[in-house]
Design a protein around this motif. Structure first.
Motif, mmCIF file in Angstrom:
data_model
loop_
_atom_site.group_PDB
_atom_site.id
_atom_site.type_symbol
_atom_site.label_atom_id
_atom_site.label_comp_id
_atom_site.label_asym_id
_atom_site.label_seq_id
_atom_site.Cartn_x
_atom_site.Cartn_y
_atom_site.Cartn_z
ATOM 1 N N CYS A 12 0.849 -1.197 0.000
ATOM 2 C CA CYS A 12 0.000 0.000 0.000
ATOM 3 C C CYS A 12 0.886 1.250 0.000
ATOM 4 N N SER A 35 6.241 -3.750 3.290
ATOM 5 C CA SER A 35 5.607 -2.935 4.327
ATOM 6 C C SER A 35 6.650 -2.400 5.303
ATOM 7 N N THR A 39 0.403 -3.286 8.339
ATOM 8 C CA THR A 39 -0.699 -2.793 7.509
ATOM 9 C C THR A 39 -1.744 -3.893 7.281
ATOM 10 N N THR A 47 -2.322 -5.346 3.682
ATOM 11 C CA THR A 47 -1.177 -6.133 3.197
ATOM 12 C C THR A 47 -1.166 -7.488 3.908
ATOM 13 N N SER A 96 0.861 3.702 11.128
ATOM 14 C CA SER A 96 0.529 2.347 10.691
ATOM 15 C C SER A 96 -0.972 2.275 10.488
ATOM 16 N N VAL A 97 -1.376 1.767 9.335
ATOM 17 C CA VAL A 97 -2.803 1.669 9.042
ATOM 18 C C VAL A 97 -3.249 0.243 9.351
ATOM 19 N N THR A 98 -3.636 0.037 10.614
ATOM 20 C CA THR A 98 -3.945 -1.318 11.069
ATOM 21 C C THR A 98 -5.434 -1.654 10.960
ATOM 22 N N GLU A 117 -8.747 -1.691 7.989
ATOM 23 C CA GLU A 117 -8.885 -1.640 6.527
ATOM 24 C C GLU A 117 -9.732 -0.460 6.110
#
Ligand code: M6R
Length: 366
Positions: free
Chosen positions: A58, A105, A110, A113, A362-364, A366
């Motif tokens: 991403c 990543s 992520t 991912t 961090s995009v934890t 969705e």
């Protein structure tokens, strides 16, 4: 901490020479002509038998994947597809057991991912991780991997993670190219030696900082900005545009330079700055004619050029120089002025550079 830097982002931009050195240390042996990467060595057959490589990631890591597509296909002659992890996971993708999936990543956390990796593993693919954070969820979930050694990246806008990801992926492509015999010995050695000079060349590129600040001052009030590049530098254009959007909130788009005439050229007027990556190796004449198209429509041109360039200088409003290198390694240099340009614009606009609005490191989810 920030040492003497005003922001983490600036510190991390300046750390790139050492981050890249740390990333190839112990792996790149230019004198002996060897690349050692345990995660690749231990699974060499899987890589060599792969019919294709799928890259999932991403954001900035996806851009590193796009650069890798050019490098893997050019050097190792393995077909590569690069996918946004968020699309891949939901589109019932065709995954074969002899595919190699590379997940990139920085954080290794992520969510999209991670979900793409789980899906690929369920379908029997071998999944290789390129992460920066040791022991992160993605580094644990993948079958094998290679860490970038960028050190902690605090600024939300990714900088040194990107160039170290490209470093790892370049080492992998070179190693596979050598094992497959798709690169000549001379070329292989030349690439290794050149890769070793990149940290020093980034130091030189960083010396343009004051000049870049002046360019930033000139264009800080723009509402829109275009970034153009071709070949290996097309993904760098996308990355440059993302950096500007993230921290300065100026709308920016990246395009392959030749796509201009298929639509975006309609946007060009005297208000529109266009950042064009026009280094001497790689479609140079074609890019120069793209610049002429912009100029004849009164667009403002900021050229990222090779040291000593004169043709683009004659046409552009500003040029920013980077040292010369072989074409496949130019992204490691052309990225630097684009990071600095967005940094200075954001600072001049008084934005929160290290923690831009609406974004998390961090995009934890969705
Ligand atoms: O940690 P990851 O590399 O998986 O993160 C992916 C993206 O969220 C990240 O690159 C994001 O686009 C950055 N803010 C870019 O500067």
């Amino acid at each position: 901490e920030k040492n003497n830097f005003e922001h983490f982002m600036l510190k991390e931009i300046y750390e790139q020479p050492s981050a890249i050195r740390d990333t190839y240390r112990g792996r790149l042996h230019a004198e002996e002509g060897i690349i050692r990467m345990a995660g690749v060595d231990d699974n060499l057959e899987r890589f060599l038998n792969a019919k294709r490589i799928l890259i999932v990631a991403c954001g900035t890591s996806w851009h590193a994947g796009l650069v890798a597509e050019y490098i893997f296909e050019d050097l190792a002659r393995i077909p590569v597809e690069v996918e946004y992890a968020s699309e891949f996971r939901y589109r019932n993708p065709i995954i074969n057991s002899d595919d190699v999936v590379i997940a990139i990543s920085q954080s290794g956390e992520t969510a999209d991912t991670m979900a793409a990796i789980k899906l690929a593993k369920e379908k029997g693919a071998f999944v290789f991780g390129v992460c920066n954070v040791v022991g992160s969820s993605i580094s644990r979930e993948t079958n094998a991997g290679a860490y970038t050694h960028a050190g902690p990246e605090i600024g939300v806008a990714s900088t040194k993670a990107f160039t170290t990801q490209i470093t790892v992926l370049t080492l992998m492509a070179l190693k596979l190219a050598k094992a497959k015999g798709s690169i000549s010995n001379t070329d292989f050695h030349m690439h290794l030696q050149e890769l070793e000079t990149i940290p020093q060349k980034i130091e030189v590129a960083l010396q343009e900082n004051d000049h870049i600040k002046e360019v930033a001052f000139k264009y800080k009030d723009a509402r829109n900005c275009l970034y153009l590049g071709r070949g290996f530098n097309f993904p760098v254009a996308l990355e440059g545009a993302l950096k500007l959007k993230e921290i300065s909130y100026i709308h920016a788009e990246g395009y392959p330079a030749a796509e201009m005439k298929h639509g975006p050229i309609a946007l060009i007027d005297e208000e529109m700055p266009v950042v064009v990556i026009a280094t001497r190796k790689g479609h140079y004449e074609k890019v120069v004619s793209n610049i002429q198209e912009i100029k004849s429509r009164q667009g403002k041109i900021i050229g990222i050029v090779t040291e000593g360039d004169t043709s683009v200088r004659d046409l552009a409003d500003y040029v920013i120089e980077v040292p010369d290198t072989i074409e496949s390694l130019t992204p490691l240099l052309t990225t630097i002025p684009l990071q600095l340009l967005s940094y200075h614009i954001a600072v001049l606009l008084g934005k929160n550079v290290d923690q831009p609005r609406n974004l998390a490191k961090s995009v934890t989810v969705e």
